[in-house]
Motif scaffolding. Structure first.
Motif, short mmCIF file in Angstrom:
data_model
loop_
_atom_site.label_atom_id
_atom_site.label_comp_id
_atom_site.label_asym_id
_atom_site.label_seq_id
_atom_site.Cartn_x
_atom_site.Cartn_y
_atom_site.Cartn_z
N ALA A 262 -0.68 -6.57 -2.18
CA ALA A 262 -1.54 -5.92 -1.19
C ALA A 262 -1.66 -6.76 0.06
O ALA A 262 -1.36 -7.95 0.07
N MET A 263 -2.11 -6.10 1.13
CA MET A 263 -2.52 -6.81 2.34
C MET A 263 -3.92 -6.36 2.71
O MET A 263 -4.32 -5.21 2.43
N VAL A 264 -4.68 -7.25 3.32
CA VAL A 264 -6.05 -6.97 3.73
C VAL A 264 -6.11 -6.80 5.24
O VAL A 264 -5.53 -7.61 5.98
N ILE A 265 -6.79 -5.76 5.69
CA ILE A 265 -7.13 -5.64 7.11
C ILE A 265 -8.64 -5.46 7.22
O ILE A 265 -9.26 -4.86 6.35
N ILE A 266 -9.23 -6.02 8.26
CA ILE A 266 -10.67 -5.92 8.49
C ILE A 266 -10.86 -5.23 9.83
O ILE A 266 -10.47 -5.76 10.86
N THR B 61 -6.27 0.24 17.03
CA THR B 61 -5.96 1.60 17.50
C THR B 61 -5.36 2.43 16.37
O THR B 61 -4.86 1.90 15.37
N TYR B 62 -5.38 3.73 16.57
CA TYR B 62 -4.74 4.66 15.62
C TYR B 62 -3.27 4.31 15.44
O TYR B 62 -2.75 4.25 14.32
N HIS B 63 -2.61 4.04 16.56
CA HIS B 63 -1.18 3.74 16.54
C HIS B 63 -0.89 2.48 15.73
O HIS B 63 0.05 2.44 14.92
N HIS B 64 -1.70 1.45 15.93
CA HIS B 64 -1.45 0.20 15.21
C HIS B 64 -1.73 0.36 13.72
O HIS B 64 -0.99 -0.17 12.88
N LEU B 65 -2.78 1.09 13.38
CA LEU B 65 -3.08 1.33 11.96
C LEU B 65 -1.96 2.10 11.28
O LEU B 65 -1.62 1.84 10.13
N ALA C 147 0.29 0.98 8.07
CA ALA C 147 0.54 1.84 6.90
C ALA C 147 2.03 1.96 6.62
O ALA C 147 2.46 1.86 5.46
N GLU C 148 2.81 2.17 7.66
CA GLU C 148 4.27 2.33 7.48
C GLU C 148 4.91 1.04 6.97
O GLU C 148 5.81 1.07 6.12
N THR C 149 4.44 -0.09 7.49
CA THR C 149 4.97 -1.38 7.03
C THR C 149 4.62 -1.60 5.56
O THR C 149 5.45 -2.05 4.76
N SER C 150 3.39 -1.29 5.18
CA SER C 150 2.95 -1.47 3.79
C SER C 150 3.74 -0.56 2.84
O SER C 150 4.11 -0.97 1.74
N ARG C 151 3.99 0.67 3.28
CA ARG C 151 4.78 1.58 2.45
C ARG C 151 6.19 1.04 2.25
O ARG C 151 6.75 1.07 1.14
N LYS D 16 -7.19 7.47 6.87
CA LYS D 16 -6.44 8.56 7.53
C LYS D 16 -4.97 8.54 7.15
O LYS D 16 -4.27 9.55 7.22
N PHE D 17 -4.49 7.35 6.76
CA PHE D 17 -3.07 7.19 6.47
C PHE D 17 -2.82 7.07 4.96
O PHE D 17 -1.81 6.53 4.53
N GLY D 18 -3.76 7.61 4.18
CA GLY D 18 -3.64 7.55 2.73
C GLY D 18 -2.44 8.29 2.17
O GLY D 18 -1.99 7.99 1.06
N SER D 19 -1.89 9.24 2.92
CA SER D 19 -0.69 9.93 2.47
C SER D 19 0.57 9.11 2.73
O SER D 19 1.64 9.42 2.20
#
Length: 420
Positions: A183-187, A198-202, A206-210, A237-240
């Motif tokens: 896992a990775m943690v973000i705060i 930002t939405y874009h960075h989040l 998500a894409e990197t973690s996937r 929002k990026f749970g999918s």
């Protein structure tokens, strides 16, 4: 007595716990408070922690107070409840969080905890397995590292980039991850940096973690405490794209950290957590530890439903004003600089320029001497993983904040090199 002392005893205290406690936020703050000049007549200005509840402007909502009183007076909530939490409270939190998500959470997606700290403990224990590692931000919140160590979970740090508004260095994330990374943690909003992603960075996170096959732990204890140009966007929002464990609490948004009420939300519309045993492990862990006070759980539906938007807007306005004061006043203090104006949470990270100071060896020395000479408490950067930086909490009445910053300025002037 001598016979007892000469006996060879086998047991020993847990050194990991002792070491972890010493480098916690509380450990550092305790050390600083112990270093105050007891003979000083100056009032202590607490710029070291995110608890503004002592200040009148930051009093919690009357709705929350009344809801707690009602559940206590009813005498219906004095006993034990389910280990995962009362269903009405879980359902209310699910509905509350779902307002910001493209899918609906259910009560079964919510697990109640004794504040955000226990939520971190639960997740660290659930993810621990031989050889596993977890990626933590630097700077970050040291409680993650403490519980990871206690669970024999290896810690690896990725950097946040101050020049980019403390964005995650995603290249360093990919370089650190391997087949044992879980896992990775973000705060977000950020503690200790005061940033809002930002939405874009989040989405890129998500894409990197996937891509890496790891889940995201989203610490959103400061959710919606955003007052800059970036609105708060939940990682869920990026749970999918990637399964997300979201940590939340009443502590910061409702200004009640002492109530110790938090939650873990499984933002995972594809059911990955259930398939891989994460939800079952969370339930199992909660069955062997304490749950939040039953009367607080019972008050949650009323608190979430009835708290007026005006209350939140007032807190945001006060916090924005305090952040502006902090940022502008720091500009007038030569030995520190703030690379990014805080636009969320209750903190600013500032860089310490030791070359302009004499008799100050590092950030810890700075904070110890500041406490003793000026009765001002700020957190050394080493406590959050960034040596020779400082974390300043600005969530307080403006006059106290200005007083604290004036004392920091006087301290820096007194310790300035003569040729600086």
């Amino acid at each position: 007595m001598e016979h007892q002392r000469s006996r060879k005893w086998i047991f020993r205290g847990n050194e990991v716990l002792i070491e972890s406690s010493a480098v916690s936020v509380r450990g550092y703050l305790n050390l600083l408070y112990d270093n105050l000049n007891k003979d000083s007549q100056m009032a202590v200005v607490p710029l070291g922690h995110g608890d503004p509840s002592a200040f009148p402007s930051f009093r919690t909502s009357p709705v929350a107070e009344d809801a707690i009183l009602d559940t206590i007076k009813s005498a219906k909530f004095n006993g034990y409840t389910l280990s995962v939490g009362m269903h009405p409270a879980r359902r209310a939190i699910a509905e509350h969080l779902s307002h910001d998500l493209p899918y609906q959470l259910s009560a079964d997606d919510i697990y109640l905890t004794v504040g955000g700290t226990q939520a971190i403990e639960v997740i660290a224990s659930v993810l621990a397995r031989p050889g596993a590692n977890i990626l933590l931000p630097r700077p970050g919140y040291p409680t993650y590292e403490a519980f990871a160590r206690c669970s024999n979970l290896e810690v690896r740090h990725f950097d946040l980039i101050p020049e980019k508004g403390w964005e995650v260095d995603l290249e360093s994330v990919e370089a650190l991850a391997d087949e044992n990374t879980v896992a990775m943690v973000i705060i977000n909003p950020g503690n200790p940096c005061g940033n809002v992603f930002t939405y874009h960075h989040l989405k890129k996170i998500a894409e990197t973690s996937r891509k890496l096959g790891i889940l995201v732990i989203a610490d959103e204890v400061y959710d919606h405490i955003a007052f800059g140009s970036n609105p708060f966007v939940p990682m869920g929002k990026f749970g999918s794209i990637v399964p997300v464990l979201t940590l939340g609490s009443l502590s910061k948004r409702w200004i009640v950290p002492g109530w110790r009420f938090g939650w873990i939300a499984t933002c995972d519309p594809d059911g990955v957590f259930k398939e891989h045993g994460i939800t079952k492990s969370i339930e199992s862990y909660l069955s062997i530890c304490s749950a939040p006070a039953t009367f607080i759980q019972a008050a949650i539906p009323e608190i979430l439903k009835r708290t007026k938007e005006e209350f939140f807007l007032k807190i945001i306005d006060i916090t924005r004003e305090a952040a502006d004061i902090c940022y502008e006043r720091i500009k007038g203090i030569p030995c520190i600089s703030c690379p990014h104006k805080p636009d969320g949470s209750m903190f600013a990270m500032v860089k310490l320029n030791l070359s302009l100071l004499q008799d100050i060896s590092d950030d810890m020395d700075f904070c110890l001497k500041l406490a003793r000479e000026e009765s001002v408490i700020i957190l050394p950067g080493v406590a959050v993983g960034l040596k020779n930086w400082l974390r300043i909490s600005f969530a307080m009445e403006p006059q106290f904040l200005e007083q604290g910053l004036e004392r920091i300025k006087a301290f820096c002037q007194r310790h300035a090199k003569s040729n600086a």
